[in-house]
Design a protein around this motif. Structure first.
Motif, PDB file in Angstrom:
ATOM      1  N   MET A   1      -7.026   1.120   9.339  1.00 52.17           N
ATOM      2  CA  MET A   1      -8.382   1.863  10.175  1.00 52.17           C
ATOM      3  C   MET A   1      -9.707   1.272   9.700  1.00 52.17           C
ATOM      4  O   MET A   1     -10.611   1.518  10.259  1.00 52.17           O
ATOM      5  N   ARG A   2      -9.520  -0.145   9.310  1.00 49.19           N
ATOM      6  CA  ARG A   2     -10.717  -0.707   9.052  1.00 49.19           C
ATOM      7  C   ARG A   2     -11.387  -1.212  10.188  1.00 49.19           C
ATOM      8  O   ARG A   2     -10.811  -1.730  11.239  1.00 49.19           O
ATOM      9  N   ASP A 115      -1.674  -2.791   3.866  1.00 48.08           N
ATOM     10  CA  ASP A 115      -2.088  -2.902   2.547  1.00 48.08           C
ATOM     11  C   ASP A 115      -0.985  -3.334   1.584  1.00 48.08           C
ATOM     12  O   ASP A 115       0.098  -2.843   1.508  1.00 48.08           O
ATOM     13  N   PRO A 116      -0.811  -4.702   1.486  1.00 42.17           N
ATOM     14  CA  PRO A 116       0.587  -5.363   0.692  1.00 42.17           C
ATOM     15  C   PRO A 116       0.654  -4.598  -0.545  1.00 42.17           C
ATOM     16  O   PRO A 116       1.764  -4.607  -0.931  1.00 42.17           O
ATOM     17  N   ASP A 117      -0.432  -4.306  -1.275  1.00 45.16           N
ATOM     18  CA  ASP A 117      -0.144  -3.687  -2.458  1.00 45.16           C
ATOM     19  C   ASP A 117       0.706  -2.321  -2.210  1.00 45.16           C
ATOM     20  O   ASP A 117       1.055  -1.827  -3.327  1.00 45.16           O
ATOM     21  N   ALA A 136       3.501 -10.109  15.792  1.00 48.38           N
ATOM     22  CA  ALA A 136       3.683  -8.970  14.939  1.00 48.38           C
ATOM     23  C   ALA A 136       4.415  -9.149  13.700  1.00 48.38           C
ATOM     24  O   ALA A 136       5.343 -10.086  13.816  1.00 48.38           O
ATOM     25  N   LEU A 137       4.302  -8.316  12.657  1.00 50.04           N
ATOM     26  CA  LEU A 137       5.179  -8.295  11.428  1.00 50.04           C
ATOM     27  C   LEU A 137       5.993  -6.942  11.723  1.00 50.04           C
ATOM     28  O   LEU A 137       5.218  -5.760  11.900  1.00 50.04           O
ATOM     29  N   ARG A 138       7.243  -7.206  11.348  1.00 49.62           N
ATOM     30  CA  ARG A 138       8.230  -5.728  11.433  1.00 49.62           C
ATOM     31  C   ARG A 138       8.706  -5.520  10.056  1.00 49.62           C
ATOM     32  O   ARG A 138       8.854  -6.481   9.132  1.00 49.62           O
ATOM     33  N   ASP A 153      -2.019 -10.649  11.898  1.00 50.95           N
ATOM     34  CA  ASP A 153      -3.458 -11.402  11.726  1.00 50.95           C
ATOM     35  C   ASP A 153      -3.942 -10.706  10.430  1.00 50.95           C
ATOM     36  O   ASP A 153      -3.306  -9.590   9.742  1.00 50.95           O
ATOM     37  N   ASP A 154      -5.158 -10.853  10.216  1.00 57.06           N
ATOM     38  CA  ASP A 154      -5.988 -10.216   9.048  1.00 57.06           C
ATOM     39  C   ASP A 154      -5.968  -8.841   9.104  1.00 57.06           C
ATOM     40  O   ASP A 154      -6.014  -8.022   8.023  1.00 57.06           O
TER      41      ASP A 154
END
Length: 196
Positions: A1-2, A115-117, A136-138, A153-154
């Motif tokens: 949501m950034r 969020d990778p964490d 995209a990343l799945r 992307d970032d």
């Protein structure tokens, strides 16, 4: 949501054993959005929310004939108000629960795939792909059966989320949804007696 101000969410979800198709477009907060419900045999209905000022949000409802007849309007009343807006009272507003786009994104983002964490690498596999032509990343979570697609992307913006029992959601029009206006007086009508 950034850095997200507006969004479109299309959801096919199950609530109370009933399949529901819903589209939400507008700001991530509730003061400017359109929520459309496809209730199947019970008709279609739309709720438009528009900020009158910094403190007041007005809500307007527009239904088809099936919707109005389903809540008790006579055939002639339903025909006369179908496709027109009625202003929602505070009592009627509660029926639609004022779900916001932010609510949907937060629910679909638990854990948050951007969020990778928050991702458990022991149960989640990640692969590169595309979604509707967008790189995209799945993410497949084997512990819950959830599948996410986020932009590669970032920003890692959510594109799609599905849950084996709750349904699926598509996310699009990031920061590209226009601001809505209140309906003109020519489109406002008095609601049927059964609705008052």
């Amino acid at each position: 949501m950034r850095r997200v101000k507006s969004l479109r969410v299309t959801a096919n979800i199950t609530q109370g054993g009933q399949n529901l198709r819903m589209t939400m477009r507008g700001s991530v907060s509730p003061e400017n959005q359109v929520v459309s419900f496809d209730l199947g045999t019970k008709g279609k209905v739309e709720v438009l929310s528009v900020a009158e000022n910094a403190f007041v949000v007005k809500d307007f409802l527009k239904g088809d004939e099936k919707y109005w007849m389903g809540i008790g309007a006579s055939p002639s009343e339903a025909k006369s108000v179908a496709g027109k807006y009625v202003e929602l009272s505070a009592t009627r507003d509660a029926v639609f629960d004022k779900t916001t786009i932010r609510d949907f994104v937060n629910e679909a983002s638990n854990p948050d795939p951007s969020d990778p964490d928050s991702i458990n690498p022991e149960t989640t596999s990640v692969s590169r792909t595309t979604r509707n032509g967008v790189p995209a990343l799945r993410l497949d979570d084997s512990s819950t059966g959830q599948v996410y697609f986020v932009t590669d992307d970032d920003d890692k913006r959510l594109l799609y989320a599905t849950h084996p029992t709750q349904g699926e959601m598509e996310f699009s029009e990031w920061n590209a949804v226009p601001t809505f206006s209140a309906p003109p007086k020519s489109e406002l009508v008095t609601p049927p007696r059964a609705y008052r």
